[in-house]
Design a protein around this motif. Sequence first.
Motif, PDB file in Angstrom:
ATOM      1  N   GLY A  75     -81.696 -85.071 -35.200  1.00 18.06           N
ATOM      2  CA  GLY A  75     -81.937 -86.114 -34.024  1.00 18.06           C
ATOM      3  C   GLY A  75     -81.960 -87.777 -35.262  1.00 18.06           C
ATOM      4  O   GLY A  75     -80.677 -88.525 -34.174  1.00 18.06           O
ATOM      5  N   ASN A 135     -84.050 -82.991 -25.910  1.00 16.26           N
ATOM      6  CA  ASN A 135     -82.686 -82.677 -25.177  1.00 16.26           C
ATOM      7  C   ASN A 135     -83.295 -82.940 -23.937  1.00 16.26           C
ATOM      8  O   ASN A 135     -83.498 -82.678 -23.265  1.00 16.26           O
ATOM      9  N   ILE A 185     -84.162 -75.404 -26.435  1.00 19.48           N
ATOM     10  CA  ILE A 185     -83.051 -75.070 -27.855  1.00 19.48           C
ATOM     11  C   ILE A 185     -83.950 -76.007 -28.857  1.00 19.48           C
ATOM     12  O   ILE A 185     -84.698 -77.408 -28.311  1.00 19.48           O
ATOM     13  N   GLY A 186     -83.921 -75.949 -30.374  1.00 16.85           N
ATOM     14  CA  GLY A 186     -84.435 -76.692 -31.391  1.00 16.85           C
ATOM     15  C   GLY A 186     -84.304 -75.346 -31.972  1.00 16.85           C
ATOM     16  O   GLY A 186     -84.666 -74.613 -32.553  1.00 16.85           O
ATOM     17  N   ARG A 187     -84.913 -76.488 -32.932  1.00 14.04           N
ATOM     18  CA  ARG A 187     -85.732 -76.041 -34.220  1.00 14.04           C
ATOM     19  C   ARG A 187     -86.496 -75.000 -34.187  1.00 14.04           C
ATOM     20  O   ARG A 187     -87.490 -75.514 -33.568  1.00 14.04           O
ATOM     21  N   TYR A 207     -76.650 -72.745 -34.309  1.00 20.98           N
ATOM     22  CA  TYR A 207     -76.722 -73.766 -33.748  1.00 20.98           C
ATOM     23  C   TYR A 207     -75.234 -74.228 -33.163  1.00 20.98           C
ATOM     24  O   TYR A 207     -74.123 -74.156 -33.656  1.00 20.98           O
ATOM     25  N   GLN A 248     -93.580 -77.020 -35.038  1.00 18.76           N
ATOM     26  CA  GLN A 248     -93.643 -78.829 -34.601  1.00 18.76           C
ATOM     27  C   GLN A 248     -93.343 -78.455 -32.708  1.00 18.76           C
ATOM     28  O   GLN A 248     -93.998 -79.096 -32.113  1.00 18.76           O
ATOM     29  N   LYS A 249     -91.788 -77.354 -33.116  1.00 16.03           N
ATOM     30  CA  LYS A 249     -91.627 -77.338 -31.616  1.00 16.03           C
ATOM     31  C   LYS A 249     -91.960 -77.047 -30.584  1.00 16.03           C
ATOM     32  O   LYS A 249     -91.602 -76.531 -29.677  1.00 16.03           O
ATOM     33  N   LYS A 277     -74.650 -83.172 -39.330  1.00 13.12           N
ATOM     34  CA  LYS A 277     -76.222 -83.383 -38.601  1.00 13.12           C
ATOM     35  C   LYS A 277     -76.521 -82.283 -39.064  1.00 13.12           C
ATOM     36  O   LYS A 277     -76.593 -81.311 -39.075  1.00 13.12           O
ATOM     37  N   GLU A 326     -94.005 -85.304 -31.303  1.00 14.86           N
ATOM     38  CA  GLU A 326     -92.510 -85.474 -31.183  1.00 14.86           C
ATOM     39  C   GLU A 326     -91.896 -86.857 -30.377  1.00 14.86           C
ATOM     40  O   GLU A 326     -92.409 -87.319 -29.800  1.00 14.86           O
TER      41      GLU A 326
END
Length: 490
Positions: free
Chosen positions: A18, A384, A300-302, A357, A306-307, A15, A379
């Motif tokens: 997503g 999440n 939480i995220g990369r 991670y 983008q995020k 993984k 997105e």
Amino acid sequence: MKILFASSEAHPLVKTGGLADVSGALPRTLRNLGEDIRLVLPAYRSLLERVPNPVPVARLTLGGGQTVRLLRTLLPGTRVTTYLVDHPPAFDRPGNPYLGPDGQDWPDNADRFALFARVLVELARDRCGLDWQPDLVHCNDWQTGLVPALLSLEPDRPATLFTIHNLAYQGLFDGATLGRLGLPPEWWSMHALEFHGRLSFIKGGLVFADWLSTVSPTYADEICSPEFGFGLDGLLASRRDRLSGILNGADYDQWNPGRDPLLPQHYNRRSLAGKAACKAALQRRFGLDVRPDRPLFGHIGRLVEQKGIDLILAAVPQLLERQVQLVVLGSGEARFEAALRQLQAATPGQVGVEVAYDEALAHLIEAGCDGFLMPSRFEPCGLNQIYSLRYGTVPVVHAVGGLADTVVDASPTALREQRATGFQFHGASLANLVQAIDRALQAWARPDLWRQLVTTGMRQDFSWKRSAGRYAELYRTLTTPEAVAERRHG
Ligand code: ADP
């Protein structure tokens, strides 16, 4: 109906994002609904280490002379037959499926995923001696983009569905790659795989698949516009009548605060005491002041633009001014990792950062926070915020893609109708994010109202069952005798 599901990652075997969640949960759900769906993955080194005794079922030699072994296993915890494409020169290497230890793309990614695609074509045409002929091949993201293109050259081929999980990742390679991979020269055209002088793997899917889908209805509309289309909006708009938006589901077996083994205490919407205990545990875990009266927001995220992680970083002074605590878990671009580490050092007791991670910590954050920040610039679906809803953690989101489709903004009307589940803002700017956080803090100051938001969110059902049903419907539409005849006669 027989379906071959092709992906470059699937939870729990491998993984990076997503895509893995979808590729694990969707085949499992469809299998449980009675479909004969089989998964195909590259046999990465790290993946083979997790599969105790894969069974060799076939050996094939491709046109380029490469020999490949097919191994069979079950996706752990499921009844999904999973084939692993074992070609050590391509997949037996350390680390990430796409990136080398230097954080750069593996230089031979085009060759690796072209090989994967060629094996998929052999499987799709039942030329591996498995005596199993799929009616449809479901491809996912650029790593499988060549499959619909290559299959278009085959007579009596199965139907193809190509799902876009994130249009920003397109699999672009220099022009010489087309010849090196032995692909038809006529594909060097803007109507096929050429994209502004480069070879585009994702276009193999977008141009040649019988049907396209993406992971939320709003993202399906957005990618047909220049703002979100990454230069592919024209092509996508021309295929809009064959592009569906199907929301991803959440895996509530893994994400359920009522029995999540990764939480110090369980809770549900009728009894929220355990959530307060999770909040205290999270505050302790990050060395924050253990205070139930301080609103605690999480992310939480990369760590990529983008995020909107840069927006969260920029909002920190305002958060601190308002006595808000913040925890961030993520890994990604070095500049964001460095900024987060610096932030943590400067704000002990108020901000907690983990650059990693860490699945277990992700669960504690979802449970222990009061609010969850997702200011993504775009997105496709997002998971999440869906987990947040189930964990009674109120999402504050930029109203795009799947965020717009899953979070109901706390407008006066939605609140009155008891439909509100979070806070949306329009336009990815610091001012708009802070304004939405302020609306959330006003609601937080009214415990009855906050509790209503929390419990309405916890009641939402984004389980895979409904989404899987939509995919099954689509598979059926693409494999009717009429659809088969249409394909045969071009
Ligand atoms: P994307 O696929 O764009 O990364 P999604 O929201 O669709 O974003 O899915 C991200 C998945 O990866 C979620 O399951 C999320 O919990 C998980 N995740 C992302 N970063 C981390 C991290 N640092 N630690 C643990 N889980 C993470």
